[in-house]
Design a protein around this motif. Structure first.
Motif, PDB file in Angstrom:
ATOM      1  N   LYS A  46       0.841  -1.183   0.000  1.00  0.00           N
ATOM      2  CA  LYS A  46       0.000   0.000   0.000  1.00  0.00           C
ATOM      3  C   LYS A  46       0.883   1.241   0.000  1.00  0.00           C
ATOM      4  N   PHE A  47       0.340   2.331  -0.537  1.00  0.00           N
ATOM      5  CA  PHE A  47       1.079   3.581  -0.572  1.00  0.00           C
ATOM      6  C   PHE A  47       1.371   4.082   0.844  1.00  0.00           C
ATOM      7  N   GLY A  48       2.566   4.632   1.012  1.00  0.00           N
ATOM      8  CA  GLY A  48       2.923   5.242   2.287  1.00  0.00           C
ATOM      9  C   GLY A  48       3.513   4.287   3.292  1.00  0.00           C
ATOM     10  N   GLN A  49       3.708   3.014   2.919  1.00  0.00           N
ATOM     11  CA  GLN A  49       4.252   2.039   3.868  1.00  0.00           C
ATOM     12  C   GLN A  49       5.561   1.480   3.324  1.00  0.00           C
ATOM     13  N   PHE A  50       6.656   2.154   3.654  1.00  0.00           N
ATOM     14  CA  PHE A  50       7.973   1.705   3.217  1.00  0.00           C
ATOM     15  C   PHE A  50       8.418   0.509   4.057  1.00  0.00           C
ATOM     16  N   PRO A  51       9.193  -0.395   3.475  1.00  0.00           N
ATOM     17  CA  PRO A  51       9.724  -1.517   4.250  1.00  0.00           C
ATOM     18  C   PRO A  51      10.810  -1.057   5.213  1.00  0.00           C
ATOM     19  N   ILE A  52      11.100  -1.883   6.187  1.00  0.00           N
ATOM     20  CA  ILE A  52      12.182  -1.588   7.121  1.00  0.00           C
ATOM     21  C   ILE A  52      13.493  -2.043   6.500  1.00  0.00           C
ATOM     22  N   PHE A  53      14.478  -1.114   6.385  1.00  0.00           N
ATOM     23  CA  PHE A  53      15.764  -1.442   5.791  1.00  0.00           C
ATOM     24  C   PHE A  53      16.688  -2.004   6.872  1.00  0.00           C
ATOM     25  N   TYR A  54      16.662  -3.316   7.029  1.00  0.00           N
ATOM     26  CA  TYR A  54      17.453  -3.943   8.087  1.00  0.00           C
ATOM     27  C   TYR A  54      18.947  -3.865   7.827  1.00  0.00           C
ATOM     28  N   ASN A  55      19.352  -3.907   6.575  1.00  0.00           N
ATOM     29  CA  ASN A  55      20.782  -4.035   6.257  1.00  0.00           C
ATOM     30  C   ASN A  55      21.353  -2.829   5.524  1.00  0.00           C
ATOM     31  N   GLY A  56      20.715  -1.677   5.677  1.00  0.00           N
ATOM     32  CA  GLY A  56      21.254  -0.467   5.073  1.00  0.00           C
ATOM     33  C   GLY A  56      21.381  -0.583   3.563  1.00  0.00           C
ATOM     34  N   TRP A  57      22.582  -0.275   3.036  1.00  0.00           N
ATOM     35  CA  TRP A  57      22.802  -0.256   1.590  1.00  0.00           C
ATOM     36  C   TRP A  57      22.667  -1.622   0.940  1.00  0.00           C
ATOM     37  N   SER A  58      22.812  -2.687   1.700  1.00  0.00           N
ATOM     38  CA  SER A  58      22.672  -4.025   1.106  1.00  0.00           C
ATOM     39  C   SER A  58      21.249  -4.280   0.623  1.00  0.00           C
ATOM     40  N   TYR A  59      20.303  -3.484   1.089  1.00  0.00           N
ATOM     41  CA  TYR A  59      18.934  -3.613   0.588  1.00  0.00           C
ATOM     42  C   TYR A  59      18.857  -3.152  -0.867  1.00  0.00           C
ATOM     43  N   PHE A  60      19.789  -2.263  -1.257  1.00  0.00           N
ATOM     44  CA  PHE A  60      19.783  -1.709  -2.611  1.00  0.00           C
ATOM     45  C   PHE A  60      20.854  -2.321  -3.505  1.00  0.00           C
ATOM     46  N   PHE A  61      21.941  -2.784  -2.917  1.00  0.00           N
ATOM     47  CA  PHE A  61      23.042  -3.295  -3.735  1.00  0.00           C
ATOM     48  C   PHE A  61      23.524  -4.631  -3.185  1.00  0.00           C
ATOM     49  N   ASP A  62      23.782  -5.562  -4.122  1.00  0.00           N
ATOM     50  CA  ASP A  62      24.234  -6.894  -3.734  1.00  0.00           C
ATOM     51  C   ASP A  62      25.009  -7.486  -4.907  1.00  0.00           C
ATOM     52  N   TRP A  63      26.179  -8.043  -4.634  1.00  0.00           N
ATOM     53  CA  TRP A  63      27.001  -8.600  -5.710  1.00  0.00           C
ATOM     54  C   TRP A  63      26.359  -9.808  -6.368  1.00  0.00           C
ATOM     55  N   ASP A  64      25.601 -10.582  -5.611  1.00  0.00           N
ATOM     56  CA  ASP A  64      24.870 -11.703  -6.216  1.00  0.00           C
ATOM     57  C   ASP A  64      23.866 -11.191  -7.244  1.00  0.00           C
ATOM     58  N   ALA A  65      23.213 -10.078  -6.915  1.00  0.00           N
ATOM     59  CA  ALA A  65      22.244  -9.485  -7.836  1.00  0.00           C
ATOM     60  C   ALA A  65      22.936  -9.000  -9.110  1.00  0.00           C
ATOM     61  N   VAL A  66      24.108  -8.415  -8.967  1.00  0.00           N
ATOM     62  CA  VAL A  66      24.880  -7.967 -10.130  1.00  0.00           C
ATOM     63  C   VAL A  66      25.218  -9.162 -11.023  1.00  0.00           C
ATOM     64  N   PHE A  67      25.653 -10.245 -10.391  1.00  0.00           N
ATOM     65  CA  PHE A  67      26.000 -11.454 -11.148  1.00  0.00           C
ATOM     66  C   PHE A  67      24.778 -12.021 -11.867  1.00  0.00           C
ATOM     67  N   ILE A  68      23.638 -12.066 -11.180  1.00  0.00           N
ATOM     68  CA  ILE A  68      22.417 -12.606 -11.779  1.00  0.00           C
ATOM     69  C   ILE A  68      22.006 -11.778 -12.998  1.00  0.00           C
ATOM     70  N   PHE A  69      22.033 -10.449 -12.848  1.00  0.00           N
ATOM     71  CA  PHE A  69      21.604  -9.583 -13.951  1.00  0.00           C
ATOM     72  C   PHE A  69      22.506  -9.745 -15.176  1.00  0.00           C
ATOM     73  N   PHE A  70      23.821  -9.656 -14.988  1.00  0.00           N
ATOM     74  CA  PHE A  70      24.727  -9.723 -16.128  1.00  0.00           C
ATOM     75  C   PHE A  70      24.779 -11.129 -16.734  1.00  0.00           C
ATOM     76  N   SER A  71      24.581 -12.140 -15.917  1.00  0.00           N
ATOM     77  CA  SER A  71      24.523 -13.513 -16.441  1.00  0.00           C
ATOM     78  C   SER A  71      23.292 -13.674 -17.329  1.00  0.00           C
ATOM     79  N   TRP A  72      22.188 -13.084 -16.887  1.00  0.00           N
ATOM     80  CA  TRP A  72      20.942 -13.185 -17.661  1.00  0.00           C
ATOM     81  C   TRP A  72      21.065 -12.450 -18.998  1.00  0.00           C
ATOM     82  N   VAL A  73      21.576 -11.231 -18.974  1.00  0.00           N
ATOM     83  CA  VAL A  73      21.723 -10.460 -20.217  1.00  0.00           C
ATOM     84  C   VAL A  73      22.711 -11.153 -21.163  1.00  0.00           C
ATOM     85  N   SER A  74      23.794 -11.685 -20.626  1.00  0.00           N
ATOM     86  CA  SER A  74      24.786 -12.383 -21.453  1.00  0.00           C
ATOM     87  C   SER A  74      24.199 -13.648 -22.062  1.00  0.00           C
ATOM     88  N   PHE A  75      23.404 -14.374 -21.269  1.00  0.00           N
ATOM     89  CA  PHE A  75      22.755 -15.586 -21.773  1.00  0.00           C
ATOM     90  C   PHE A  75      21.805 -15.261 -22.918  1.00  0.00           C
TER      91      PHE A  75
END
Length: 449
Positions: A74-103
């Motif tokens: 629902k609008f106006g209800q942000f999630p709780i960011f437990y892990n700070g910047w890791s909620y926005f950036f993750d090396w596994d996510a980078v690997f998944i994205f580039f692996s998918w585009v390369s595939f």
């Protein structure tokens, strides 16, 4: 930033103007008049509008995905960011994205599938396209099934979906910047009609080069049909798999919307060559608008219905789901039959299925259909598209407005797109287009608009 060939012309004009002051004054007046005409023909609010969109559209994607999560939708209800910047950036996510585009790039370059040619370019040449999108989709599904069979952690895609989206967003900015810089050294014949104004921000957004390539890979054609579109299906399937792992399985509504959207993508890739005559390929350059739209907007906003239904199970009555399915099928038939009729008429106007249709001749070889599906309204395929988009959201019930963002946005997009297309056709066909509009009065919605 002015183009190289234009700046050279200006230098020559300036040398002449130094000899004749009157010529200098005429040159300044002409330059001012040209700039005014360019600004009048700009779309999306011109320089300020495109600058706003470069910031606002990504912010909207981030906002909606932050709103709709495992904690609430629902609008106006942000999630709780437990892990700070890791909620926005993750090396596994980078690997998944580039692996998918390369595939997907690897699959696109496979020497299988039919060869089709695009419409003639400014220099008269026609680009060759390898249309194997449907094969790529089937191979992607086969790889997905193999991953399930081997108990690979498929649910990681959903668990890191937000970080994958952020990676795709950063990549779309960087890729758009690279493409704009690359286009600066291209001859004017290679530039896009709509992204060739000389204003950096506007051309960055609209796309400066019409058909940028990386080796044998046509980047615009690839991104339009592959990583984002097939990724849409894969993200939906990953959410279904996660539902089986976390709950008793997906609800009937969740399965239904997954099937609806899957069939829509199947259709798009089965008729992949139809995109070669669309405005995206023939007119728009490949810049931030399409790059961001293909890699971020489609896979991470069009999956909101599945994301909502995975987290919030609704006991929608079977009769209502059947009714939604029937209306969705009607929308699909309008979409598919109207598109097929148009494509068949373009390929062979004398074919028995379209030879009886009434049409208006233009100054060139083309004729404008004014009967059949295309006599009902100017964009019957858009009408079918809109009907389907509403059905996808209706599967979510009425507990949140967020799953309805797609049809709301889609209606606005298609109304705007129809106007853009109408303006291009007016310039191209002139009097014939006026006759066509008099004959086919309604744009998208018969008897309404």
């Amino acid at each position: 930033m002015k183009r190289k060939d234009e700046s050279e012309t200006m230098k020559e004009d300036e040398s002449i103007a130094s000899i004749c002051p009157k010529t200098r004054n005429n040159h300044s007046a002409n330059e001012s008049e040209i700039s005014k005409k360019i600004e009048e023909n700009m779309e999306f609010g011109g320089i300020l509008g495109t600058a706003f969109n470069i910031v606002a559209l990504p912010a909207l994607v981030l906002f909606l995905n932050l709103m709709c999560n495992g904690q609430s939708c629902k609008f106006g209800q942000f999630p709780i960011f437990y892990n700070g910047w890791s909620y926005f950036f993750d090396w596994d996510a980078v690997f998944i994205f580039f692996s998918w585009v390369s595939f997907q790039a690897f699959l696109a370059l496979l020497p299988v599938g039919k060869i089709r040619y695009g419409l003639p370019l400014k220099d008269g040449t026609r680009l060759k396209y390898r249309c194997n999108g449907f094969i790529s989709l089937c191979l992607s599904l086969a790889a997905f099934m193999c991953a399930i069979h081997n108990d690979l952690p498929i649910d990681i895609v959903y668990n890191k979906l937000f970080q994958i989206m952020v990676t795709a967003l950063v990549f779309s900015y960087l890729m758009s910047l690279f493409l704009y810089i690359k286009a600066l050294s291209m001859p004017s014949s290679k530039l896009a009609p709509g992204g060739n104004t000389g204003y950096a921000i506007y051309d960055f957004f609209m796309g400066h080069e019409l058909n940028p390539k990386m080796g044998n890979l046509d980047l615009k054609f690839f991104c339009e049909m592959r990583p984002g579109l097939i990724g849409w299906v894969m993200i939906n399937l990953c959410m279904v798999v996660k539902s089986f792992k976390d709950n008793v399985g997906p609800s009937p509504a969740h399965l239904l919307v997954t099937i609806f959207q899957g069939l829509y993508v199947f259709d798009a890739l089965w008729f992949e060559d139809a995109i070669l005559t669309t405005m995206d390929i023939t007119h728009d350059g490949f810049g931030f608008m399409l790059c961001f739209g293909d890699l971020v907007w489609v896979p991470f906003l069009y999956t909101l219905q599945g994301k909502y239904l995975m987290n919030y199970i609704h006991d929608t009555p079977l009769l209502i789901l059947i009714g939604i399915s029937i209306v969705n099928c009607i929308g699909y038939l309008i979409f598919r039959l109207s598109n097929s009729q148009k494509n068949q008429f373009r390929q062979d106007p004398k074919h028995p299925s379209v030879a009886h249709l009434e049409s208006i001749p233009t100054a060139g070889k083309k004729r404008l259909l004014v009967s059949g599906w295309w006599g009902m309204c100017r964009k019957p395929n858009y009408l079918g598209d809109i009907i389907m988009s509403i059905c996808w959201s209706l599967t979510c019930g009425f507990g949140s407005i967020i799953p309805y963002f797609y049809p709301i946005y889609f209606i606005i997009l298609l109304v705007h797109r129809e106007k853009r297309d109408s303006m291009q056709c007016q310039k191209k066909y002139g009097l014939s287009w006026q006759k066509y509009c008099e004959k086919v009065k309604y744009r998208i919605f018969p008897y309404i608009y």
